[in-house]
Design a protein around this motif. Structure first.
Motif, mmCIF file in Angstrom:
data_model
loop_
_atom_site.group_PDB
_atom_site.id
_atom_site.type_symbol
_atom_site.label_atom_id
_atom_site.label_comp_id
_atom_site.label_asym_id
_atom_site.label_seq_id
_atom_site.Cartn_x
_atom_site.Cartn_y
_atom_site.Cartn_z
ATOM 1 N N LEU A 163 0.832 -1.205 0.000
ATOM 2 C CA LEU A 163 0.000 0.000 0.000
ATOM 3 C C LEU A 163 0.868 1.256 0.000
ATOM 4 N N PHE A 164 1.904 1.259 0.822
ATOM 5 C CA PHE A 164 2.768 2.440 0.886
ATOM 6 C C PHE A 164 3.457 2.686 -0.445
ATOM 7 N N ASN A 165 3.966 1.644 -1.072
ATOM 8 C CA ASN A 165 4.663 1.815 -2.343
ATOM 9 C C ASN A 165 3.707 2.194 -3.468
ATOM 10 N N ASN A 166 2.464 1.693 -3.411
ATOM 11 C CA ASN A 166 1.476 2.095 -4.417
ATOM 12 C C ASN A 166 1.179 3.590 -4.329
ATOM 13 N N PHE A 167 0.985 4.088 -3.102
ATOM 14 C CA PHE A 167 0.700 5.510 -2.935
ATOM 15 C C PHE A 167 1.939 6.362 -3.212
ATOM 16 N N LEU A 168 3.102 5.839 -2.875
ATOM 17 C CA LEU A 168 4.328 6.580 -3.144
ATOM 18 C C LEU A 168 4.527 6.798 -4.636
ATOM 19 N N GLY A 169 4.105 5.824 -5.436
ATOM 20 C CA GLY A 169 4.249 5.950 -6.884
ATOM 21 C C GLY A 169 3.331 6.986 -7.500
ATOM 22 N N LEU A 170 2.313 7.454 -6.756
ATOM 23 C CA LEU A 170 1.410 8.480 -7.272
ATOM 24 C C LEU A 170 1.995 9.878 -7.146
ATOM 25 N N LEU A 171 3.053 10.011 -6.377
ATOM 26 C CA LEU A 171 3.683 11.318 -6.222
ATOM 27 C C LEU A 171 4.540 11.632 -7.448
ATOM 28 N N PRO A 172 4.614 12.883 -7.850
ATOM 29 C CA PRO A 172 5.420 13.234 -9.032
ATOM 30 C C PRO A 172 6.901 12.957 -8.809
ATOM 31 N N TYR A 173 7.533 12.444 -9.848
ATOM 32 C CA TYR A 173 8.976 12.207 -9.874
ATOM 33 C C TYR A 173 9.436 11.235 -8.779
ATOM 34 N N VAL A 174 8.560 10.308 -8.411
ATOM 35 C CA VAL A 174 8.907 9.293 -7.420
ATOM 36 C C VAL A 174 8.886 7.933 -8.096
ATOM 37 N N SER A 221 -10.150 15.829 -15.405
ATOM 38 C CA SER A 221 -10.024 14.407 -15.714
ATOM 39 C C SER A 221 -8.829 13.786 -14.996
ATOM 40 N N GLN A 222 -7.724 14.525 -14.938
ATOM 41 C CA GLN A 222 -6.554 14.019 -14.246
ATOM 42 C C GLN A 222 -6.789 13.888 -12.749
ATOM 43 N N ILE A 223 -7.534 14.838 -12.179
ATOM 44 C CA ILE A 223 -7.860 14.746 -10.747
ATOM 45 C C ILE A 223 -8.725 13.521 -10.478
ATOM 46 N N LEU A 224 -9.715 13.281 -11.351
ATOM 47 C CA LEU A 224 -10.575 12.107 -11.183
ATOM 48 C C LEU A 224 -9.782 10.809 -11.356
ATOM 49 N N LEU A 225 -8.873 10.794 -12.330
ATOM 50 C CA LEU A 225 -8.046 9.610 -12.536
ATOM 51 C C LEU A 225 -7.099 9.376 -11.365
ATOM 52 N N LEU A 226 -6.591 10.464 -10.800
ATOM 53 C CA LEU A 226 -5.713 10.324 -9.634
ATOM 54 C C LEU A 226 -6.484 9.772 -8.438
ATOM 55 N N THR A 227 -7.734 10.208 -8.297
ATOM 56 C CA THR A 227 -8.589 9.643 -7.240
ATOM 57 C C THR A 227 -8.846 8.165 -7.482
ATOM 58 N N LEU A 228 -9.105 7.809 -8.743
ATOM 59 C CA LEU A 228 -9.311 6.406 -9.096
ATOM 60 C C LEU A 228 -8.050 5.586 -8.831
ATOM 61 N N GLU A 229 -6.886 6.151 -9.150
ATOM 62 C CA GLU A 229 -5.628 5.456 -8.907
ATOM 63 C C GLU A 229 -5.383 5.231 -7.412
ATOM 64 N N SER A 230 -5.836 6.170 -6.605
ATOM 65 C CA SER A 230 -5.712 5.993 -5.159
ATOM 66 C C SER A 230 -6.555 4.815 -4.683
ATOM 67 N N ALA A 261 -4.832 1.654 -5.786
ATOM 68 C CA ALA A 261 -3.692 1.351 -4.922
ATOM 69 C C ALA A 261 -4.132 0.577 -3.687
ATOM 70 N N ILE A 262 -5.272 0.974 -3.112
ATOM 71 C CA ILE A 262 -5.784 0.277 -1.930
ATOM 72 C C ILE A 262 -6.329 -1.092 -2.311
ATOM 73 N N ILE A 263 -7.105 -1.149 -3.394
ATOM 74 C CA ILE A 263 -7.741 -2.406 -3.790
ATOM 75 C C ILE A 263 -6.705 -3.454 -4.174
ATOM 76 N N GLN A 264 -5.685 -3.064 -4.934
ATOM 77 C CA GLN A 264 -4.681 -4.028 -5.362
ATOM 78 C C GLN A 264 -3.856 -4.541 -4.186
ATOM 79 N N SER A 265 -3.596 -3.694 -3.205
ATOM 80 C CA SER A 265 -2.912 -4.152 -1.993
ATOM 81 C C SER A 265 -3.772 -5.159 -1.246
ATOM 82 N N TYR A 266 -5.054 -4.869 -1.175
ATOM 83 C CA TYR A 266 -5.986 -5.767 -0.479
ATOM 84 C C TYR A 266 -6.128 -7.093 -1.227
ATOM 85 N N VAL A 267 -6.244 -7.030 -2.559
ATOM 86 C CA VAL A 267 -6.399 -8.253 -3.354
ATOM 87 C C VAL A 267 -5.159 -9.144 -3.227
ATOM 88 N N PHE A 268 -3.981 -8.546 -3.333
ATOM 89 C CA PHE A 268 -2.742 -9.309 -3.212
ATOM 90 C C PHE A 268 -2.665 -9.997 -1.852
#
Length: 225
Positions: A81-92, A194-203, A206-213
């Motif tokens: 979860l931490f690494n998924n959210f970290l990847g949403l930050l710019p230049y990370v 659209s980018q804000i909505l996509l960023l919300t979807l990506e968040s 990030a949670i769902i994929q951590s939970y599924v794994f």
């Protein structure tokens, strides 16, 4: 175009020619332990309550003799979860979008479960290859299908996580690259929204994929007993 597009997943960061991209994976160690917090906060209480709920859910998937595994799965969930959210930050650096990390998580878990299951519960592992009520004619085919299903589990876990994290980043990158060429302020506003909505979807992804794994790894563990 494709080279510059996929280069977002491999940013160059180094000190004295030593690559430091993968160091971002371990930054969470500095923040997650409670002893590093000066005083309890609302975010910490929400996190603790969420982990307690997840612990109870994972524990219900396991037998009473293996409830301690849920603590390991919670640690795995926190790392992903931490690494998924970290990847949403710019230049990370997005480590969870690389097969090198996702396969490094799934393969040792699967291999450990297989070794433990075949050594300690051999009869159960053989019986698991043939589902109950299978006709005798179909038994060889079921053994083959179940064997292939077991063998591809680490790959499916790794690919599912990496592919989902990669897809969202690519869409965000494609939209951002079209921004400078837009002259209309209306279209630019729509693009930003659209980018804000996509960023919300990506968040949420990030949670769902951590939970599924985590849940799938727990279910695979429960099958061994």
């Amino acid at each position: 175009m494709m080279t510059s597009l996929f280069s977002i997943f491999e940013p160059s960061s180094s000190i004295f020619s030593i690559p430091l991209n993968w160091m971002s994976t371990f930054i969470g160690i500095l923040f997650l332990p409670m002893v590093y917090w000066a005083s309890p906060s609302r975010w910490l209480m929400i996190w603790s309550q969420s982990m307690q709920t997840l612990h109870q859910e994972l524990k219900s998937m396991l037998s009473m003799s293996h409830v301690g595994i849920s603590l390991f799965m919670i640690s795995l969930f926190s790392l992903i979860l931490f690494n998924n959210f970290l990847g949403l930050l710019p230049y990370v650096f997005t480590s969870s979008s690389h097969m090198a990390m996702t396969l490094s998580l799934s393969l040792p878990i699967w291999l450990t479960l297989m070794i433990f299951g075949w050594l300690k519960h051999t009869q159960h592992m053989f019986a698991h290859l043939v589902p109950q009520g299978t006709p005798s004619v179909l038994m060889p085919f079921m053994v083959l299908i179940e064997s292939i299903s077991n063998l591809i589990r680490p790959a499916t876990l790794a690919i599912r996580l990496a592919a989902n994290m990669t897809a969202g980043h690519l869409v965000l990158t494609l939209l951002s690259q079209s921004g400078p060429s837009i002259a209309s302020s209306t279209l630019l506003s729509i693009l930003i929204l659209s980018q804000i909505l996509l960023l919300t979807l990506e968040s949420a992804v990030a949670i769902i994929q951590s939970y599924v794994f985590t849940v799938l790894s727990t279910l695979y563990t429960g099958e061994i007993n």
